[in-house]
Design a protein around this motif. Structure first.
Motif, PDB file in Angstrom:
ATOM      1  N   TRP A  53       0.625  -1.233  -0.160  1.00 15.26           N
ATOM      2  CA  TRP A  53      -0.055  -0.174  -0.017  1.00 15.26           C
ATOM      3  C   TRP A  53       0.965   1.133  -0.005  1.00 15.26           C
ATOM      4  N   ALA A  54       2.037   1.255   0.897  1.00 16.67           N
ATOM      5  CA  ALA A  54       2.890   2.346   1.004  1.00 16.67           C
ATOM      6  C   ALA A  54       3.408   2.988  -0.340  1.00 16.67           C
ATOM      7  N   GLU A  55       3.866   1.648  -1.167  1.00 18.43           N
ATOM      8  CA  GLU A  55       4.495   2.231  -2.554  1.00 18.43           C
ATOM      9  C   GLU A  55       3.589   2.532  -3.559  1.00 18.43           C
ATOM     10  N   VAL A  56       2.309   1.881  -3.581  1.00 21.73           N
ATOM     11  CA  VAL A  56       1.433   2.266  -4.373  1.00 21.73           C
ATOM     12  C   VAL A  56       0.867   3.676  -4.203  1.00 21.73           C
ATOM     13  N   ALA A  57       0.646   4.074  -3.098  1.00 16.78           N
ATOM     14  CA  ALA A  57       0.260   5.666  -2.725  1.00 16.78           C
ATOM     15  C   ALA A  57       1.263   6.494  -3.163  1.00 16.78           C
ATOM     16  N   GLU A  58       2.491   6.281  -3.603  1.00 17.12           N
ATOM     17  CA  GLU A  58       3.640   7.257  -4.267  1.00 17.12           C
ATOM     18  C   GLU A  58       3.459   7.307  -5.849  1.00 17.12           C
ATOM     19  N   GLN A  59       2.441   6.248  -6.362  1.00 20.42           N
ATOM     20  CA  GLN A  59       2.228   6.234  -7.765  1.00 20.42           C
ATOM     21  C   GLN A  59       1.347   7.554  -8.247  1.00 20.42           C
ATOM     22  N   LYS A  60       1.330   7.594  -9.691  1.00 17.22           N
ATOM     23  CA  LYS A  60       0.542   8.522 -10.266  1.00 17.22           C
ATOM     24  C   LYS A  60      -0.877   8.016 -10.446  1.00 17.22           C
ATOM     25  N   LEU A  61      -1.689   8.376  -9.226  1.00 19.43           N
ATOM     26  CA  LEU A  61      -3.176   7.773  -9.111  1.00 19.43           C
ATOM     27  C   LEU A  61      -4.144   8.488  -9.621  1.00 19.43           C
ATOM     28  N   CYS A  62      -4.918   7.503 -10.373  1.00 13.26           N
ATOM     29  CA  CYS A  62      -6.432   7.851 -10.463  1.00 13.26           C
ATOM     30  C   CYS A  62      -7.373   6.873  -9.683  1.00 13.26           C
ATOM     31  N   LEU A  63      -8.528   7.357  -9.165  1.00  8.74           N
ATOM     32  CA  LEU A  63      -9.147   6.545  -8.206  1.00  8.74           C
ATOM     33  C   LEU A  63     -10.616   7.227  -8.410  1.00  8.74           C
ATOM     34  N   LEU A  64     -11.454   6.301  -7.677  1.00  8.45           N
ATOM     35  CA  LEU A  64     -12.933   6.435  -7.664  1.00  8.45           C
ATOM     36  C   LEU A  64     -13.113   7.902  -6.770  1.00  8.45           C
ATOM     37  N   THR A  65     -14.186   8.626  -6.961  1.00  9.57           N
ATOM     38  CA  THR A  65     -14.555   9.691  -6.419  1.00  9.57           C
ATOM     39  C   THR A  65     -14.790   9.529  -4.862  1.00  9.57           C
ATOM     40  N   PRO A  66     -14.556  10.539  -4.024  1.00 11.27           N
ATOM     41  CA  PRO A  66     -14.698  10.307  -2.551  1.00 11.27           C
ATOM     42  C   PRO A  66     -15.972   9.774  -2.113  1.00 11.27           C
ATOM     43  N   GLU A  67     -17.164  10.157  -2.768  1.00 10.46           N
ATOM     44  CA  GLU A  67     -18.247   9.799  -2.164  1.00 10.46           C
ATOM     45  C   GLU A  67     -18.719   8.091  -2.316  1.00 10.46           C
ATOM     46  N   MET A  68     -17.627   7.523  -3.074  1.00 10.03           N
ATOM     47  CA  MET A  68     -17.797   6.210  -3.157  1.00 10.03           C
ATOM     48  C   MET A  68     -16.945   5.302  -1.934  1.00 10.03           C
ATOM     49  N   GLN A  69     -17.759   4.369  -1.396  1.00 11.33           N
ATOM     50  CA  GLN A  69     -17.319   3.885  -0.293  1.00 11.33           C
ATOM     51  C   GLN A  69     -15.822   3.046  -0.567  1.00 11.33           C
ATOM     52  N   ASN A  70     -15.736   2.479  -1.734  1.00 12.08           N
ATOM     53  CA  ASN A  70     -14.227   1.812  -2.047  1.00 12.08           C
ATOM     54  C   ASN A  70     -13.211   2.878  -1.951  1.00 12.08           C
ATOM     55  N   ARG A  71     -13.631   4.201  -2.235  1.00 12.13           N
ATOM     56  CA  ARG A  71     -12.501   4.977  -2.216  1.00 12.13           C
ATOM     57  C   ARG A  71     -12.152   5.341  -0.766  1.00 12.13           C
ATOM     58  N   ARG A  72     -13.202   5.284   0.073  1.00 10.98           N
ATOM     59  CA  ARG A  72     -13.133   5.410   1.748  1.00 10.98           C
ATOM     60  C   ARG A  72     -12.283   4.315   2.373  1.00 10.98           C
ATOM     61  N   ILE A  73     -12.474   3.341   1.700  1.00 12.61           N
ATOM     62  CA  ILE A  73     -11.610   2.037   2.136  1.00 12.61           C
ATOM     63  C   ILE A  73     -10.177   2.301   1.804  1.00 12.61           C
ATOM     64  N   ILE A  74     -10.136   2.498   0.549  1.00 16.41           N
ATOM     65  CA  ILE A  74      -8.583   2.627  -0.093  1.00 16.41           C
ATOM     66  C   ILE A  74      -7.889   3.791   0.707  1.00 16.41           C
ATOM     67  N   ASN A  75      -8.397   4.967   0.913  1.00 20.42           N
ATOM     68  CA  ASN A  75      -7.758   6.140   1.662  1.00 20.42           C
ATOM     69  C   ASN A  75      -7.477   5.243   3.115  1.00 20.42           C
ATOM     70  N   ARG A  76      -8.149   4.584   3.806  1.00 20.72           N
ATOM     71  CA  ARG A  76      -7.882   4.225   5.065  1.00 20.72           C
ATOM     72  C   ARG A  76      -6.935   3.088   4.987  1.00 20.72           C
ATOM     73  N   ASN A  77      -6.749   2.349   3.901  1.00 20.13           N
ATOM     74  CA  ASN A  77      -5.696   1.332   4.205  1.00 20.13           C
ATOM     75  C   ASN A  77      -4.388   2.227   3.809  1.00 20.13           C
ATOM     76  N   MET A  78      -4.576   3.092   2.841  1.00 22.04           N
ATOM     77  CA  MET A  78      -3.175   3.963   2.670  1.00 22.04           C
ATOM     78  C   MET A  78      -2.733   4.717   4.011  1.00 22.04           C
ATOM     79  N   LEU A  79      -3.671   5.218   4.684  1.00 18.02           N
ATOM     80  CA  LEU A  79      -3.471   6.189   5.588  1.00 18.02           C
ATOM     81  C   LEU A  79      -2.675   5.192   6.857  1.00 18.02           C
TER      82      LEU A  79
END
Length: 295
Positions: free
Chosen positions: A182-208
């Motif tokens: 997760w840490a090295e993925v966070a440093e890449q050039k990311l495109c992700l789902l929008t913040p209202e999507m629950q999947n995005r909130r899960i991804i954010n939490r995993n990276m944090l």
């Protein structure tokens, strides 16, 4: 009376007289007259009127709760009687989080094969919006997360548990890796789902939790947009395994498992809690259970 209650429900959903009338395939004067008749029948004012829709009165909000219950019960009675007479038929309105669309297609195809009289209208939406639409009788069921954010009083059938993939172009340095973190993925050039999507909130939490703050320069509410962006060569995205494998198939992209997968949540079918469910919804839930067992 049922038709007038449906007018109240439509107006509460659309918050606009013209759009509410259009959603019911009636004219705006017919809608206004029907609501006035409902108010006269109940002896209370339900709608704040002016040059435009001004909201529901407190009595209107109370009537709306009961209207949804009455209309829902009426539809269930109608569907049950129709099933007894003609067999299972009708169109199911299914709301689906974007990352579960491949599962929605499998579920719909399996059920329509078993019951040819049943059709589907499938809408991709956020988990929060799906719950609202289910409550407002705009959907019959949803595919969404079961164990991450509150669902309320619903019936559930678990389908699968998410695992996550980094999706990148085959020329990307990570494409040849067996796993990434997760840490090295966070440093890449990311495109992700929008913040209202629950999947995005899960991804954010995993990276944090991996000590990184995710920054996505491109956000979209469509997994197809994310995949098309990744196909350009210098972007990466994160998607659950099933949708990731589907989107990269036959393309110059790779789906690489993410190590230490963090919070992996269950996804499944939800419907309003009913005793009993209509025959069509019962068939849908049974098919979802068979699909989960076969997967």
């Amino acid at each position: 009376m049922i038709a007038k209650l449906e007018m109240l429900i439509a107006l509460a959903q659309e918050r606009h007289f013209g759009r509410a009338a259009e959603s019911l395939s009636i004219t705006q004067p017919t809608l206004s007259a029907g609501l006035k008749q409902l108010e006269d029948h109940l002896g209370v004012k339900l709608v704040e009127r002016g040059s435009r829709f001004g909201g529901l009165t407190p009595e209107g909000h109370r009537a709306l709760v009961m209207a949804r219950r009455i209309v829902g019960d009426t539809r269930r009675l109608r569907d049950e009687m129709r099933a007894k007479k003609d067999g299972l038929s009708g169109k199911l309105r299914l709301g689906v989080i974007p990352t579960a669309l491949t599962w929605a297609s499998r579920l719909a195809a399996r059920l329509t094969e078993r019951h040819p009289g049943i059709g589907f209208s499938i809408r991709s939406t956020s988990s929060q919006n799906a719950l609202t639409m289910l409550e407002n009788l705009e959907l019959d069921a949803c595919l969404t997360y079961l164990d991450n954010e509150p669902l309320g009083r619903v019936s559930t059938v678990r389908l699968y548990r998410e695992t996550y993939r980094l999706v990148c172009h085959r020329a990307h340095p990570f494409a040849a890796r067996g796993r990434v973190g997760w840490a090295e993925v966070a440093e890449q050039k990311l495109c992700l789902l929008t913040p209202e999507m629950q999947n995005r909130r899960i991804i954010n939490r995993n990276m944090l939790e991996a000590g990184k703050t995710p920054e996505a320069l491109i956000e979209a509410n469509s997994t197809v947009v994310l995949a098309a962006t990744v196909a350009r060569g210098d972007w990466v995205t994160i998607l659950p395994g099933d949708i990731a494998d589907f989107l990269v198939a036959g393309k110059a992209m790779a789906a690489v498992p993410i190590d230490d997968a963090g919070h992996a949540h269950a996804v499944g079918l939800i419907t309003e809690f009913q005793e009993p469910h209509t025959p069509v919804l019962t068939a849908l839930m049974q098919e979802a259970a068979r699909l989960a067992e076969a997967s």
